[in-house]
Enzyme design. Sequence first.
Site, PDB file in Angstrom:
ATOM      1  N   GLY A  49      31.648  -8.097  49.171  1.00  0.00           N
ATOM      2  CA  GLY A  49      31.005  -9.015  50.107  1.00  0.00           C
ATOM      3  C   GLY A  49      30.321  -8.343  51.278  1.00  0.00           C
ATOM      4  O   GLY A  49      29.735  -9.015  52.120  1.00  0.00           O
ATOM      5  N   HIS A  50      30.358  -7.030  51.364  1.00  0.00           N
ATOM      6  CA  HIS A  50      29.805  -6.316  52.543  1.00  0.00           C
ATOM      7  C   HIS A  50      28.974  -5.125  52.114  1.00  0.00           C
ATOM      8  O   HIS A  50      29.449  -4.004  52.211  1.00  0.00           O
ATOM      9  CB  HIS A  50      30.945  -5.852  53.439  1.00  0.00           C
ATOM     10  CG  HIS A  50      30.520  -5.518  54.835  1.00  0.00           C
ATOM     11  ND1 HIS A  50      30.116  -4.268  55.227  1.00  0.00           N
ATOM     12  CD2 HIS A  50      30.443  -6.290  55.931  1.00  0.00           C
ATOM     13  CE1 HIS A  50      29.831  -4.265  56.512  1.00  0.00           C
ATOM     14  NE2 HIS A  50      30.035  -5.484  56.962  1.00  0.00           N
ATOM     15  N   PHE A  51      27.890  -5.171  51.762  1.00  0.00           N
ATOM     16  CA  PHE A  51      27.034  -6.285  51.370  1.00  0.00           C
ATOM     17  C   PHE A  51      26.690  -6.052  49.912  1.00  0.00           C
ATOM     18  O   PHE A  51      26.388  -4.911  49.557  1.00  0.00           O
ATOM     19  CB  PHE A  51      25.775  -6.314  52.225  1.00  0.00           C
ATOM     20  CG  PHE A  51      26.082  -6.429  53.704  1.00  0.00           C
ATOM     21  CD1 PHE A  51      26.389  -7.653  54.262  1.00  0.00           C
ATOM     22  CD2 PHE A  51      26.085  -5.313  54.520  1.00  0.00           C
ATOM     23  CE1 PHE A  51      26.671  -7.759  55.631  1.00  0.00           C
ATOM     24  CE2 PHE A  51      26.372  -5.416  55.873  1.00  0.00           C
ATOM     25  CZ  PHE A  51      26.658  -6.641  56.437  1.00  0.00           C
ATOM     26  N   VAL A  56      27.937  -1.279  52.506  1.00  0.00           N
ATOM     27  CA  VAL A  56      28.168  -0.464  53.692  1.00  0.00           C
ATOM     28  C   VAL A  56      29.620  -0.661  54.096  1.00  0.00           C
ATOM     29  O   VAL A  56      30.109  -1.791  54.155  1.00  0.00           O
ATOM     30  CB  VAL A  56      27.242  -0.898  54.858  1.00  0.00           C
ATOM     31  CG1 VAL A  56      27.542  -0.112  56.126  1.00  0.00           C
ATOM     32  CG2 VAL A  56      25.779  -0.750  54.472  1.00  0.00           C
TER      33      VAL A  56
END
Length: 143
Positions: A49-51, A56
Amino acid sequence: MSVYTTKEIMDIIPHRTPFLLIDTIEELEPGVRAVGKKCVSFNEPYFAGHFPKNPVMPGVLIIEAMAQVGAVALLGLPEWKGKTAYFVGIDKAKFKKKVFPGDVLMIETKIGKCKGPIGTGEAQAYVDGKLAAKAELTFAVGD
C-alpha cells in the site's frame, strides 16, 4: 561478519516479525553506539500500500529501525537486560533520500545523555553511503 544475527537481536529487543525492522547488528559498543543493517525487500508487507506503483519505505519505519538499532545498543547493557526501550520523543527528523526495495539501509545510532531510565540518541540511516534519514530520539527504559 555481523556482531548479532536476527535471532540474537530478538534475544535483546522484544520486536518480532513483521515489526522487527533490522536484520543484523554489524558493530556494537554497548551503551555507546550500534550499527545495524536492514535489507529492504519488495516482500515487506507495507509495500502493498505504500505505494503499489512506486514502492517507498515509509519514513516512520526508517525512524523505527533507527530506534531498534539504538535499543540493541542500550539493552545490551547488563543492567537493562530484559527491559524495553520506549519512544518518548522524536526531534529534528529529516528524510533526504527515498528508500526502495533492494536497498540496504545502514543505520548508526549513538546513545547520548542518560539520566536514570531516560535518555537521548542520534541516528542516521544511509543507502550506498548517502544519507537517507536522520533524527534525534528520546527514550525511556521500562518493563
